[in-house]
Write an enzyme that holds these catalytic residues in place. Sequence first.
Site, PDB file in Angstrom:
ATOM      1  CG  ASN A   1      51.418  12.842  61.142  1.00  0.00           C
ATOM      2  OD1 ASN A   1      50.527  12.174  61.640  1.00  0.00           O
ATOM      3  ND2 ASN A   1      51.201  13.707  60.158  1.00  0.00           N
TER       4      ASN A   1
ATOM      5  CD  GLU B   1      49.693  15.624  54.166  1.00  0.00           C
ATOM      6  OE1 GLU B   1      49.626  15.639  55.413  1.00  0.00           O
ATOM      7  OE2 GLU B   1      49.155  14.736  53.463  1.00  0.00           O
TER       8      GLU B   1
ATOM      9  CG  ASP C   1      44.451   8.465  50.630  1.00  0.00           C
ATOM     10  OD1 ASP C   1      44.054   7.677  51.503  1.00  0.00           O
ATOM     11  OD2 ASP C   1      45.480   8.274  49.957  1.00  0.00           O
TER      12      ASP C   1
ATOM     13  CG  ASP D   1      41.362  20.561  58.037  1.00  0.00           C
ATOM     14  OD1 ASP D   1      41.610  19.480  58.585  1.00  0.00           O
ATOM     15  OD2 ASP D   1      40.213  20.911  57.686  1.00  0.00           O
ATOM     16  N   GLY D   2      41.997  19.645  55.007  1.00  0.00           N
ATOM     17  CA  GLY D   2      41.200  19.359  53.819  1.00  0.00           C
ATOM     18  C   GLY D   2      39.850  20.046  53.819  1.00  0.00           C
TER      19      GLY D   2
END
Length: 544
Positions: free
Chosen positions: A253, A334, A387, A359-360
């Site tokens: 990011n 996260e 989320d 990773d979720g």
Amino acid sequence: METTTKPKAAILHKKWYLYLTEFFSGMSVMAVELGASRLLAPYFSSSQIVWTIIIGTIMIAMALGNYFGGKSADKDPDPDKLYKRILISAVWIAAIPFIGKLVILGVSALLIVTVSTNFLIWAAFLACMIIFVYPLFLLGTVTPSLVKYTTDSLEDNGKTVGTLGAFNTIGSIIGTFAPTFITIPAVGTAVTFLIFSGVLLLLGIVYFISCKRCTVRVIVCTVLFIAFCITSTTIGFAFWEKKLTFEGESVYNYLQVKDESDRTVLSTNVLFGVQSVYMKEGGLSGLYYDTALAAPMMSEGGDKSSLLVLGMGTGTYAKQCSSYFPDMVIDGVEIDDRITDLAHEYFDMSEDMNVVTYDGRAFLNSLKGAYKSGIAHAEKYDVIMVDAYQDITIPFQMSSKEFFTLVRDSLNPGGVMVVNMNMRSDAEDGINAYLADTISSVFSEVYTSDVTGSTNRELFASNDPKMLERLNKNIAAISDPDLFSCLDSVSASLKHYEAGDLVLTDDKAPVEVLGMRVIDGMISSELGYYKERFEKDGIKGLLE
């Protein structure tokens, strides 16, 4: 009619320098492509749509360069011209971190007052065309030119062309991995552009020095490169923002932290809102986190629920849950560990908060092992908060029926899933309809609540028909007047979702196209305001 050519430079006689040129040009093309995604992501997202535009634009540039390079080499096989083009491309690439951001902003300001549909597509495409086509067109001339210079006869032309291709491919491999895993995390996108442009500049300088022709062009290009090295590292992605607490990058990011009087804000995108907000006074935030506090009250675990947050961010929701429900057991997932670091540094997240860098969906797949190894506090949870959606960058693997089935199987009996859908859309075939229909194909009880004053919509899902009855019962027992008032309002706003048949699967989940429609709708609704500001105050008005 005979044509005369300059004698070949001594450095080219054994061909090794030509092979090095092919190697480094291939490496630089891939590095620029990856750098392009990082340059555009803070403004237009890192979605597959943006990647498609980047790859398509670069392929156009390379194709044109291949054609022109071959034609030019046949007409005038002078290596000087190739290395002049390499010098120009080097300077252009060095300028990208500085001038590119201005171009992106200018294109966005122009389109936002002239285009009402497909804004992101047009803005990203035009920005790519202006910023990247010319230098990559020049680099596209390298391979056909080198084929001309390295081929001595038809007897070994296959071997020669194959060797050039091998050097280009190996360079491209290194140019793919080095920016992602080494230069961008270590020194950022701007310096990454400068590193690879510097390599190209050095190729041209060495060639002309070896020819004993230190031309004015070489001197000018070197001076410009140095100038852009200085300026490109001084301008941030949100360069008009003068009060940023932090601006940087991670593997995943662009990251921006803004510290205001009453809150601290994390954003991973310059143009499309925020991802996390920390209210300094504590208590309720007035944001979607408050609405999501209803989830534990719906579950059988109540205020002693076990909670898993997929997309922990800076931990605002987890902190609110631990504040109002101190007996809760909380785990967070996260994928970006840099965000977790920022959460500890700027967002007052406790070091005791359990956050797993993963990773979720992959975490849910390995949940049993994570529990046995002590990484997770529970093998199944009473509440799972999803989320992980940002603007149109919705991970398709966390929006499919298969994913929500995995969530369901990771819940205790009477458990509740809450999903933060951050782009409100009431279209019958919009992104929220697809997500809600998909969830309804897995859960029998689905309710939604729109968050006042925002574009967020919270969705609550369970297979327990008593979830609302339990919610109202638990709300009645709340002693905190603010929490009671908040959750009582949430309860009153809940709407039962009537499911359709718009189901997303791992095989087919066009979430980015659907998200684009919502962005277009938002832009269209705001178009009148932005046109008025632009006509009155120009670009400065848009920035403010």
